[in-house]
Design a protein around this motif. Sequence first.
Motif, PDB file in Angstrom:
ATOM      1  N   GLY A 188       0.808  -1.210   0.000  1.00  0.00           N
ATOM      2  CA  GLY A 188       0.000   0.000   0.000  1.00  0.00           C
ATOM      3  C   GLY A 188       0.845   1.265   0.000  1.00  0.00           C
ATOM      4  N   VAL A 189       1.944   1.250   0.746  1.00  0.00           N
ATOM      5  CA  VAL A 189       2.846   2.397   0.760  1.00  0.00           C
ATOM      6  C   VAL A 189       3.428   2.618  -0.638  1.00  0.00           C
ATOM      7  CG1 VAL A 189       5.028   3.291   1.664  1.00  0.00           C
ATOM      8  CG2 VAL A 189       3.421   2.157   3.204  1.00  0.00           C
ATOM      9  N   ALA A 190       3.831   1.525  -1.282  1.00  0.00           N
ATOM     10  CA  ALA A 190       4.405   1.634  -2.626  1.00  0.00           C
ATOM     11  C   ALA A 190       3.398   2.219  -3.613  1.00  0.00           C
ATOM     12  CB  ALA A 190       4.880   0.263  -3.098  1.00  0.00           C
ATOM     13  N   ARG A 191       2.172   1.733  -3.559  1.00  0.00           N
ATOM     14  CA  ARG A 191       1.150   2.247  -4.478  1.00  0.00           C
ATOM     15  C   ARG A 191       0.888   3.732  -4.232  1.00  0.00           C
ATOM     16  NH1 ARG A 191      -1.203  -2.959  -3.586  1.00  0.00           N
ATOM     17  NH2 ARG A 191      -2.492  -2.112  -1.897  1.00  0.00           N
ATOM     18  N   ALA A 192       0.900   4.143  -2.967  1.00  0.00           N
ATOM     19  CA  ALA A 192       0.663   5.551  -2.653  1.00  0.00           C
ATOM     20  C   ALA A 192       1.745   6.452  -3.248  1.00  0.00           C
ATOM     21  CB  ALA A 192       0.592   5.742  -1.138  1.00  0.00           C
ATOM     22  N   LEU A 193       2.961   5.922  -3.406  1.00  0.00           N
ATOM     23  CA  LEU A 193       4.054   6.700  -3.976  1.00  0.00           C
ATOM     24  C   LEU A 193       4.066   6.660  -5.502  1.00  0.00           C
ATOM     25  CD1 LEU A 193       6.934   5.706  -1.524  1.00  0.00           C
ATOM     26  CD2 LEU A 193       5.720   7.899  -1.622  1.00  0.00           C
ATOM     27  N   GLY A 194       3.218   5.823  -6.085  1.00  0.00           N
ATOM     28  CA  GLY A 194       3.140   5.748  -7.536  1.00  0.00           C
ATOM     29  C   GLY A 194       3.752   4.514  -8.149  1.00  0.00           C
ATOM     30  N   PHE A 195       4.259   3.601  -7.323  1.00  0.00           N
ATOM     31  CA  PHE A 195       4.813   2.353  -7.855  1.00  0.00           C
ATOM     32  C   PHE A 195       3.707   1.539  -8.518  1.00  0.00           C
ATOM     33  CE2 PHE A 195       8.200   3.468  -5.002  1.00  0.00           C
ATOM     34  CZ  PHE A 195       9.329   2.818  -5.454  1.00  0.00           C
ATOM     35  N   ARG A 196       4.056   0.867  -9.614  1.00  0.00           N
ATOM     36  CA  ARG A 196       3.125  -0.024 -10.297  1.00  0.00           C
ATOM     37  C   ARG A 196       3.560  -1.471 -10.100  1.00  0.00           C
ATOM     38  NH1 ARG A 196       2.581   0.091 -15.996  1.00  0.00           N
ATOM     39  NH2 ARG A 196       4.328   1.495 -16.349  1.00  0.00           N
TER      40      ARG A 196
END
Length: 246
Positions: free
Chosen positions: A221-229
């Motif tokens: 979830g943290v990764a997705r919030a930063l824009g990671f795909r």
Amino acid sequence: MDTDPLMARARLLWESLAGVPVSFAAAGGPAVVTAPASALCPPGWVGIVLLGDAAVVTAPTDGVAGAIRRALAGVPAPSLTDPGAMARAWPVAEVLGPATLAYLSADDFHPSRPGGAEADRLPAGHGDLLRLLASVSEEDAGECGLDEITSPAFVVRDGAAVVAAAGYRDWPGDTAHLCVLTAPHVRGRGLARQVASAATAHALAAGCLPQWRARPAASRGVARALGFRELGTQLSVRGTQSPTIS
């Protein structure tokens, strides 16, 4: 052929980590190769990396490669990193993963906007980082990889103590493998995103490809919030001593 530049760069990375010539192919099943020195998995294991609709599989010996090739024939690509599906296809003794593989381009980056001060910076291996690692479970310490970073560490303190930290380890192909850890008693406050944002910005400024490999839902979830795909998954399996394929 996949024309997504982020996917293409991720695939080139894992092809290089296989240690022998191999390429992701969308048709004809996974590319299975003998690669005793593969970095896709621990020594002696079988490593599977699925990116998009294609997979690369490394095996420690020709015999295991042949057995895996036969076992996985006809297995749908999305099931290749499913531990249950793998165990049904091939005699498995031990499993690591699956872990989600996520990547970030500079255009997609959504940096954190903390309300407080920016993350401080410490050199890799600083004593305050080691104390944070010592304060969490062995599983959390091993999962985060913070003791292996080659970048500076970006940290948040509670008083004198570091309670959240992030950095990255240099991987081949100018890849920055993100490592993040938050002390259990301060989780849920957005600190992981704050320090990870600082580490990611540092990696992008250096021209690196940020990579986030995770299993826990909170980390993803943290990764997705930063824009990671999320582009794929990784699974490692150790077979029984004498695998037999029915």
